[in-house]
Motif scaffolding. Structure first.
Motif, PDB file in Angstrom:
ATOM      1  N   LYS A   1       0.843  -1.200   0.000  1.00  7.08           N
ATOM      2  CA  LYS A   1       0.000   0.000   0.000  1.00  7.08           C
ATOM      3  C   LYS A   1       0.875   1.246   0.000  1.00  7.08           C
ATOM      4  CE  LYS A   1      -3.565  -2.271   2.774  1.00  7.08           C
ATOM      5  NZ  LYS A   1      -4.242  -2.260   4.082  1.00  7.08           N
ATOM      6  N   GLU A   2       0.249   2.359  -0.292  1.00  7.34           N
ATOM      7  CA  GLU A   2       0.952   3.643  -0.276  1.00  7.34           C
ATOM      8  C   GLU A   2       1.053   4.177   1.159  1.00  7.34           C
ATOM      9  OE1 GLU A   2       2.255   5.355  -2.941  1.00  7.34           O
ATOM     10  OE2 GLU A   2       1.766   3.578  -4.117  1.00  7.34           O
ATOM     11  N   LEU A   3       2.040   5.035   1.391  1.00  4.32           N
ATOM     12  CA  LEU A   3       2.139   5.732   2.678  1.00  4.32           C
ATOM     13  C   LEU A   3       1.060   6.800   2.742  1.00  4.32           C
ATOM     14  CD1 LEU A   3       6.001   6.194   3.008  1.00  4.32           C
ATOM     15  CD2 LEU A   3       4.552   4.707   4.379  1.00  4.32           C
ATOM     16  N   ASP A   4       0.608   7.140   3.959  1.00  2.00           N
ATOM     17  CA  ASP A   4      -0.386   8.188   4.141  1.00  2.00           C
ATOM     18  C   ASP A   4       0.236   9.536   3.794  1.00  2.00           C
ATOM     19  OD1 ASP A   4      -2.195   6.306   5.098  1.00  2.00           O
ATOM     20  OD2 ASP A   4      -1.565   6.587   7.187  1.00  2.00           O
ATOM     21  N   ILE A   5      -0.543  10.379   3.097  1.00  4.08           N
ATOM     22  CA  ILE A   5      -0.053  11.710   2.742  1.00  4.08           C
ATOM     23  C   ILE A   5      -0.758  12.754   3.593  1.00  4.08           C
ATOM     24  CG2 ILE A   5       0.629  11.083   0.403  1.00  4.08           C
ATOM     25  CD1 ILE A   5      -1.965  12.345  -0.598  1.00  4.08           C
ATOM     26  N   THR A   6      -0.195  13.969   3.621  1.00  2.47           N
ATOM     27  CA  THR A   6      -0.738  15.050   4.430  1.00  2.47           C
ATOM     28  C   THR A   6      -0.667  16.351   3.649  1.00  2.47           C
ATOM     29  OG1 THR A   6      -0.665  16.040   6.636  1.00  2.47           O
ATOM     30  CG2 THR A   6       1.458  15.615   5.574  1.00  2.47           C
ATOM     31  N   ASP A   7      -1.193  17.428   4.230  1.00  4.32           N
ATOM     32  CA  ASP A   7      -1.156  18.730   3.556  1.00  4.32           C
ATOM     33  C   ASP A   7       0.088  19.522   3.980  1.00  4.32           C
ATOM     34  OD1 ASP A   7      -1.661  20.062   6.043  1.00  4.32           O
ATOM     35  OD2 ASP A   7      -3.808  19.837   5.753  1.00  4.32           O
ATOM     36  N   THR A   8       0.309  20.649   3.355  1.00  6.56           N
ATOM     37  CA  THR A   8       1.506  21.450   3.594  1.00  6.56           C
ATOM     38  C   THR A   8       1.590  21.929   5.038  1.00  6.56           C
ATOM     39  OG1 THR A   8       1.501  22.188   1.295  1.00  6.56           O
ATOM     40  CG2 THR A   8       2.791  23.494   2.844  1.00  6.56           C
ATOM     41  N   GLY A   9       0.498  22.435   5.584  1.00  7.04           N
ATOM     42  CA  GLY A   9       0.510  22.950   6.958  1.00  7.04           C
ATOM     43  C   GLY A   9       0.899  21.882   7.962  1.00  7.04           C
ATOM     44  N   ARG A  10       0.306  20.713   7.845  1.00  8.82           N
ATOM     45  CA  ARG A  10       0.625  19.615   8.770  1.00  8.82           C
ATOM     46  C   ARG A  10       2.067  19.144   8.566  1.00  8.82           C
ATOM     47  NH1 ARG A  10       0.772  17.949  13.431  1.00  8.82           N
ATOM     48  NH2 ARG A  10       0.871  15.720  13.675  1.00  8.82           N
ATOM     49  N   SER A  11       2.527  19.113   7.331  1.00  8.83           N
ATOM     50  CA  SER A  11       3.895  18.716   7.049  1.00  8.83           C
ATOM     51  C   SER A  11       4.886  19.694   7.685  1.00  8.83           C
ATOM     52  CB  SER A  11       4.116  18.647   5.534  1.00  8.83           C
ATOM     53  OG  SER A  11       5.461  18.361   5.243  1.00  8.83           O
ATOM     54  N   ILE A  12       4.609  20.981   7.595  1.00  9.38           N
ATOM     55  CA  ILE A  12       5.468  21.994   8.230  1.00  9.38           C
ATOM     56  C   ILE A  12       5.461  21.797   9.739  1.00  9.38           C
ATOM     57  CG2 ILE A  12       5.730  24.464   8.698  1.00  9.38           C
ATOM     58  CD1 ILE A  12       4.676  24.956   5.813  1.00  9.38           C
TER      59      ILE A  12
END
Length: 144
Positions: free
Chosen positions: A19-30
């Protein structure tokens, strides 16, 4: 380079299951990156000795003046974020130390810890949006 931003912590079982890894948005990544900067001691990162912040050196320092301690930590964290988080502009860091009493019910024991409230604000370069990150740390021993 991929434009995908991955959620921390990585769920390696997804990779092993195909499966793919979970992705997130820019704000959460920062925010996740700022947390990593806070919890990394200078010299701990094998490929970048300057990565991290000074909280680990300040944690066990005898706090003579809270204002001086707050300013040293604020400057250290702001320098690190400005250097290592290129997605943010106009970065401001606020640090406020206070004392918190923790009561252990049933044992008549109380413990006073230093609490450090952190606020990081800035502008996300790619969108122009305002960004804000808040967290609190408890010192000696450091925990969140």
């Amino acid at each position: 380079m991929s434009d995908l931003l991955y959620q921390k912590p990585f769920r390696l079982r997804n990779i092993f299951a195909g499966k793919e890894l979970d992705i997130t948005d820019t704000g959460r990544s920062i925010s996740q990156h700022i947390e990593l900067i806070i919890f990394t001691r200078y010299g701990e990162h094998r490929h970048n000795e300057d990565y991290g912040c000074e909280i680990w050196d300040l944690d066990f320092e005898l706090v003579v003046s809270e204002r001086i301690w707050e300013e040293k930590f604020r400057q250290s964290l702001q320098r690190s974020i400005m250097r290592d988080e290129p997605r943010l502009d106009r970065i401001e860091v606020e640090v406020k130390m206070s004392e918190v009493e923790k009561l252990f019910f049933g044992r008549n024991i109380s413990e006073i810890k230093k609490k450090v409230a952190l606020t990081v604000t800035g502008i996300v370069q790619s969108t122009g949006e305002h960004y804000s990150f808040n967290t609190a740390l408890f010192l000696s021993p450091l925990c969140s």
